[in-house]
Design a protein around this motif. Structure first.
Motif, PDB file in Angstrom:
ATOM      1  N   GLN A 172       0.824  -1.203   0.000  1.00 52.36           N
ATOM      2  CA  GLN A 172       0.000   0.000   0.000  1.00 52.36           C
ATOM      3  C   GLN A 172       0.862   1.259   0.000  1.00 52.36           C
ATOM      4  O   GLN A 172       0.545   2.245  -0.673  1.00 52.36           O
ATOM      5  N   ARG A 173       1.959   1.235   0.734  1.00 53.15           N
ATOM      6  CA  ARG A 173       2.861   2.383   0.739  1.00 53.15           C
ATOM      7  C   ARG A 173       3.465   2.611  -0.647  1.00 53.15           C
ATOM      8  O   ARG A 173       3.605   3.753  -1.100  1.00 53.15           O
ATOM      9  N   ALA A 174       3.840   1.530  -1.311  1.00 50.18           N
ATOM     10  CA  ALA A 174       4.408   1.660  -2.654  1.00 50.18           C
ATOM     11  C   ALA A 174       3.375   2.230  -3.631  1.00 50.18           C
ATOM     12  O   ALA A 174       3.694   3.087  -4.473  1.00 50.18           O
ATOM     13  N   ILE A 175       2.137   1.767  -3.510  1.00 51.28           N
ATOM     14  CA  ILE A 175       1.077   2.274  -4.398  1.00 51.28           C
ATOM     15  C   ILE A 175       0.822   3.753  -4.133  1.00 51.28           C
ATOM     16  O   ILE A 175       0.648   4.553  -5.071  1.00 51.28           O
ATOM     17  N   GLU A 176       0.808   4.144  -2.881  1.00 48.16           N
ATOM     18  CA  GLU A 176       0.579   5.554  -2.553  1.00 48.16           C
ATOM     19  C   GLU A 176       1.716   6.445  -3.063  1.00 48.16           C
ATOM     20  O   GLU A 176       1.483   7.590  -3.472  1.00 48.16           O
ATOM     21  N   LYS A 177       2.934   5.917  -3.052  1.00 52.82           N
ATOM     22  CA  LYS A 177       4.051   6.701  -3.577  1.00 52.82           C
ATOM     23  C   LYS A 177       3.928   6.888  -5.085  1.00 52.82           C
ATOM     24  O   LYS A 177       4.222   7.972  -5.617  1.00 52.82           O
ATOM     25  N   VAL A 178       3.492   5.844  -5.773  1.00 50.97           N
ATOM     26  CA  VAL A 178       3.263   5.971  -7.221  1.00 50.97           C
ATOM     27  C   VAL A 178       2.160   6.984  -7.496  1.00 50.97           C
ATOM     28  O   VAL A 178       2.261   7.824  -8.403  1.00 50.97           O
ATOM     29  N   GLN A 179       1.102   6.937  -6.703  1.00 46.72           N
ATOM     30  CA  GLN A 179       0.010   7.883  -6.875  1.00 46.72           C
ATOM     31  C   GLN A 179       0.463   9.317  -6.611  1.00 46.72           C
ATOM     32  O   GLN A 179       0.066  10.250  -7.320  1.00 46.72           O
ATOM     33  N   SER A 180       1.291   9.494  -5.587  1.00 42.39           N
ATOM     34  CA  SER A 180       1.804  10.831  -5.293  1.00 42.39           C
ATOM     35  C   SER A 180       2.679  11.344  -6.431  1.00 42.39           C
ATOM     36  O   SER A 180       2.631  12.536  -6.782  1.00 42.39           O
ATOM     37  N   HIS A 181       3.456  10.450  -7.026  1.00 37.96           N
ATOM     38  CA  HIS A 181       4.312  10.852  -8.145  1.00 37.96           C
ATOM     39  C   HIS A 181       3.476  11.258  -9.357  1.00 37.96           C
ATOM     40  O   HIS A 181       3.808  12.228 -10.055  1.00 37.96           O
ATOM     41  N   LEU A 182       2.397  10.538  -9.592  1.00 40.58           N
ATOM     42  CA  LEU A 182       1.523  10.892 -10.717  1.00 40.58           C
ATOM     43  C   LEU A 182       0.765  12.193 -10.463  1.00 40.58           C
ATOM     44  O   LEU A 182       0.398  12.896 -11.407  1.00 40.58           O
ATOM     45  N   GLY A 183       0.532  12.499  -9.206  1.00 37.96           N
ATOM     46  CA  GLY A 183      -0.236  13.704  -8.883  1.00 37.96           C
ATOM     47  C   GLY A 183       0.588  14.969  -8.787  1.00 37.96           C
ATOM     48  O   GLY A 183       0.024  16.061  -8.587  1.00 37.96           O
ATOM     49  N   ASN A 184       1.917  14.861  -8.936  1.00 39.59           N
ATOM     50  CA  ASN A 184       2.757  16.054  -8.874  1.00 39.59           C
ATOM     51  C   ASN A 184       2.413  17.016 -10.013  1.00 39.59           C
ATOM     52  O   ASN A 184       2.326  16.622 -11.175  1.00 39.59           O
ATOM     53  N   GLY A 185       2.234  18.273  -9.669  1.00 41.80           N
ATOM     54  CA  GLY A 185       1.929  19.292 -10.674  1.00 41.80           C
ATOM     55  C   GLY A 185       0.456  19.611 -10.806  1.00 41.80           C
ATOM     56  O   GLY A 185       0.107  20.684 -11.316  1.00 41.80           O
ATOM     57  N   LEU A 186      -0.408  18.714 -10.364  1.00 41.53           N
ATOM     58  CA  LEU A 186      -1.842  18.981 -10.485  1.00 41.53           C
ATOM     59  C   LEU A 186      -2.269  20.129  -9.568  1.00 41.53           C
ATOM     60  O   LEU A 186      -3.196  20.878  -9.895  1.00 41.53           O
ATOM     61  N   ALA A 187      -1.593  20.258  -8.429  1.00 44.09           N
ATOM     62  CA  ALA A 187      -1.917  21.377  -7.537  1.00 44.09           C
ATOM     63  C   ALA A 187      -1.603  22.715  -8.202  1.00 44.09           C
ATOM     64  O   ALA A 187      -2.313  23.710  -7.999  1.00 44.09           O
ATOM     65  N   PHE A 188      -0.547  22.748  -9.010  1.00 43.96           N
ATOM     66  CA  PHE A 188      -0.220  23.982  -9.735  1.00 43.96           C
ATOM     67  C   PHE A 188      -1.324  24.337 -10.725  1.00 43.96           C
ATOM     68  O   PHE A 188      -1.703  25.508 -10.858  1.00 43.96           O
ATOM     69  N   LEU A 189      -1.855  23.327 -11.422  1.00 40.97           N
ATOM     70  CA  LEU A 189      -2.948  23.589 -12.361  1.00 40.97           C
ATOM     71  C   LEU A 189      -4.180  24.119 -11.634  1.00 40.97           C
ATOM     72  O   LEU A 189      -4.851  25.038 -12.119  1.00 40.97           O
ATOM     73  N   ALA A 190      -4.473  23.538 -10.477  1.00 40.75           N
ATOM     74  CA  ALA A 190      -5.623  24.018  -9.710  1.00 40.75           C
ATOM     75  C   ALA A 190      -5.408  25.454  -9.237  1.00 40.75           C
ATOM     76  O   ALA A 190      -6.343  26.274  -9.253  1.00 40.75           O
ATOM     77  N   THR A 191      -4.184  25.762  -8.833  1.00 46.74           N
ATOM     78  CA  THR A 191      -3.887  27.128  -8.377  1.00 46.74           C
ATOM     79  C   THR A 191      -4.007  28.128  -9.510  1.00 46.74           C
ATOM     80  O   THR A 191      -4.588  29.211  -9.350  1.00 46.74           O
ATOM     81  N   VAL A 192      -3.472  27.781 -10.672  1.00 50.03           N
ATOM     82  CA  VAL A 192      -3.553  28.684 -11.826  1.00 50.03           C
ATOM     83  C   VAL A 192      -5.002  28.878 -12.253  1.00 50.03           C
ATOM     84  O   VAL A 192      -5.439  29.999 -12.555  1.00 50.03           O
ATOM     85  N   GLY A 193      -5.762  27.789 -12.271  1.00 46.45           N
ATOM     86  CA  GLY A 193      -7.154  27.899 -12.691  1.00 46.45           C
ATOM     87  C   GLY A 193      -7.994  28.773 -11.784  1.00 46.45           C
ATOM     88  O   GLY A 193      -8.956  29.406 -12.231  1.00 46.45           O
ATOM     89  N   SER A 194      -7.638  28.823 -10.507  1.00 42.14           N
ATOM     90  CA  SER A 194      -8.437  29.608  -9.564  1.00 42.14           C
ATOM     91  C   SER A 194      -7.933  31.036  -9.378  1.00 42.14           C
ATOM     92  O   SER A 194      -8.702  31.907  -8.956  1.00 42.14           O
ATOM     93  N   THR A 195      -6.666  31.297  -9.674  1.00 42.68           N
ATOM     94  CA  THR A 195      -6.105  32.629  -9.414  1.00 42.68           C
ATOM     95  C   THR A 195      -5.828  33.448 -10.665  1.00 42.68           C
ATOM     96  O   THR A 195      -5.763  34.684 -10.581  1.00 42.68           O
ATOM     97  N   ALA A 196      -5.637  32.819 -11.815  1.00 50.00           N
ATOM     98  CA  ALA A 196      -5.291  33.572 -13.027  1.00 50.00           C
ATOM     99  C   ALA A 196      -6.346  34.621 -13.399  1.00 50.00           C
ATOM    100  O   ALA A 196      -5.982  35.741 -13.782  1.00 50.00           O
TER     101      ALA A 196
END
Length: 291
Positions: A172-196
């Motif tokens: 489960q820890r290994a799967i969560e690390k893979v998921q975290s790696h895939l999710g990198n950068g999505l927070a930036f898109l959310a920030t740009v979409g809400s603040t631009a």
């Protein structure tokens, strides 16, 4: 003789009268002719000069300068306006970079999942199954962590944890690390979409403020003095929306693709967990015999 003398005297008188009458007329005509002749000459000279003057060369067409475009916005803007525009450009570049990089990364993980489904379960042993996967594959990383957990379940503290629970936690820890790696950068898109949009709106408000200040100083409130600067300031809002819309659409699209990719990763982890608990890999998918 007397008659002849009388006739001669009459002709002489008539001639004298005619001469005295025609002499002033001829003098006046001569003066008028003398005055008219130079005028004609001047007119002729002017006509000659006009005819002899070559036509002017055709005017070259030059591109008219647009005082209300993007070029004018950058040229006439102050430090705050240029900084706002620069921030929006950086947001746009970062958005498109993350979108393309994440699409490539997700496609890579999906391709490794197909490879794992084809090769991993056909191996005879766990080590050979692990070696059949690509070294950079997320599936190989999960398999390595799972196999490592079965070989390192010792020690006074770890022995208190059930073997099944220990393997489950490791996978489960290994799967969560893979998921975290895939999710990198999505927070930036959310920030740009809400603040631009708000960054662009700030640039518009600042531009309108300066436009109204300049109009107040000049004392001219005509339509060309008002519409131009205000319309130029609204460009900032348009740029902010142009940056925000791709960021929001990209965030939603990549999140949905991540969910599909992670479903396959979790399925692989669940199957690997069952194989590790069985203690061997006999070449069949762990759930095939039960179907």
């Amino acid at each position: 003789m007397n008659k002849t003398a009388k006739h001669i005297a009459r002709f002489a008188a008539i001639g004298l009268i005619s001469t005295s009458t025609l002499l002033p007329i001829s003098t006046v005509w001569a003066e008028e002719t003398a005055q008219t002749t130079p005028v004609t000459t001047v007119v002729a000279d002017e006509t000659t000069q006009t005819t002899a003057t070559p036509p002017p060369p055709p005017a070259t067409e030059q591109e008219a300068y647009n005082p209300y475009g993007l070029e004018a916005l950058w040229r006439e803007g102050d430090v705050i306006a240029k900084t706002t525009l620069f921030i929006l450009v950086l947001m746009s570049i970062g958005t498109w970079y993350i979108i393309f990089s994440k699409v490539f990364q997700q496609s890579k993980v999906k391709r490794h999942g197909i490879e794992a489904e084809r090769n991993f379960w056909e191996a005879d042993t766990l080590n050979s199954a692990k070696d059949s996967l690509n070294p950079s594959s997320s599936y190989r990383y999960i398999a390595e962590k799972g196999i490592h957990s079965t070989k390192h379940h010792d020690g006074s503290l770890l022995e208190r944890i059930d073997f099944n629970t220990w393997v489950t936690i490791s996978i489960q820890r290994a799967i969560e690390k893979v998921q975290s790696h895939l999710g990198n950068g999505l927070a930036f898109l959310a920030t740009v979409g809400s603040t631009a949009p708000f960054v662009g709106l700030f640039g518009t408000v600042w531009g309108i403020y300066h436009a109204l200040t300049a109009i107040g100083i000049s004392g001219q409130a005509s339509i060309d003095k008002v519409a131009g600067p205000v319309g130029e300031a609204l460009i900032m809002t348009a740029i902010g929306l142009a940056v925000a819309v791709p960021a929001v659409l990209g965030y939603n699209w990549l999140t949905r693709r991540n969910k599909a990719v992670m479903d396959n990763v979790r399925s692989f982890g669940s199957d690997l967990h069952a194989v590790l608990l069985s203690g061997e890999l006999n070449g069949n998918h762990p759930n095939r015999d039960s179907k």
